[in-house]
Design an enzyme around this catalytic site. Structure first.
Site, mmCIF file in Angstrom:
data_model
loop_
_atom_site.group_PDB
_atom_site.id
_atom_site.type_symbol
_atom_site.label_atom_id
_atom_site.label_comp_id
_atom_site.label_asym_id
_atom_site.label_seq_id
_atom_site.Cartn_x
_atom_site.Cartn_y
_atom_site.Cartn_z
ATOM 1 N N THR A 1 139.757 80.419 29.739
ATOM 2 C CA THR A 1 139.052 79.168 29.487
ATOM 3 C C THR A 1 139.915 78.027 29.982
ATOM 4 O OG1 THR A 1 137.783 77.972 27.846
ATOM 5 C CG2 THR A 1 139.983 78.617 27.191
ATOM 6 N N GLY B 236 137.104 74.340 37.132
ATOM 7 C CA GLY B 236 136.034 75.325 37.246
ATOM 8 C C GLY B 236 135.791 75.786 38.671
ATOM 9 N N CYS C 90 139.408 78.128 39.095
ATOM 10 C CA CYS C 90 139.756 79.220 38.176
ATOM 11 C C CYS C 90 138.523 80.084 37.906
ATOM 12 C CB CYS C 90 140.294 78.635 36.868
ATOM 13 S SG CYS C 90 140.641 79.884 35.613
ATOM 14 N N THR D 265 136.882 79.938 34.362
ATOM 15 C CA THR D 265 136.420 78.631 33.900
ATOM 16 C C THR D 265 135.107 78.317 34.600
ATOM 17 O OG1 THR D 265 138.702 77.895 33.620
ATOM 18 C CG2 THR D 265 137.033 76.182 33.761
#
EC number: 3.4.25.2
Length: 178
Positions: free
Chosen positions: A7, A162, A165, A168
């Protein structure tokens, strides 16, 4: 059984406003289990922001413990965080938990780790999770070079994380205190 993990949680403080946000992706190994999880919360009557990263069940256990420490210490963020870190370091069951917390109130931002660390970021930017480094780098650049609000910095930085990764996503929840 594989752990749920991955996350990005980010907090940005500018002036008397703090924003804390996170993405919504929950993975089990290499499978996305959910894309809209809520990993950021307001606690203690809306006076404290909390974000968590790591194993989902572990994070919820720590969140519950943190909330009870806040109640016990009348909302004093540093004291509650240090007490949680002490318990986390010394309790056999808690030591096995694999998660981190990012917490903030009107004055302070703290990162709480399972090693017993309670860290206050120097520049008002804190990040945890697999995409934390990407988000923190983007937030630092935006804070130093724009007049964006903390909420906008968090949103743009989480979007950048996002895009970089794989753990994410682009579904964000952002909370603010001012």
């Amino acid at each position: 059984m594989e752990q749920f993990h991955g996350t990005t949680i980010l907090s940005v403080r500018r002036g008397n406003i703090v924003a804390l946000g996170g993405d919504g992706q929950v993975t089990l190994g290499n499978i996305v289990m959910k894309g809209t999880a809520r990993k950021v919360r307001k606690v203690y009557n809306g006076k404290v922001l909390v974000g968590f990263a790591g194993g989902t069940a572990d994070a919820f256990t720590l969140l519950e413990r943190f909330e009870s420490k806040l109640e016990k210490h009348q909302g004093h963020l540093m004291r509650a965080s240090v007490e949680l870190a002490k318990d986390w370091r010394t309790d056999r069951m808690l030591r096995r938990l694999e998660a981190m917390l990012l917490v903030a109130d009107k004055e302070t931002t703290l990162i709480i780790t399972g090693n017993g660390d309670v860290l206050e970021p120097n520049d008002g930017i804190g990040a945890i999770g697999s995409g934390g480094t990407y988000a923190q780098s983007a937030a630092k650049a935006l804070q130093e070079n724009t007049d964006l609000s903390p909420e906008d910095i968090v949103k743009k930085s989480l979007t950048i994380a996002g895009e970089l990764c794989i753990y994410t996503n682009l579904s964000h929840i952002i909370e603010t205190l001012d």
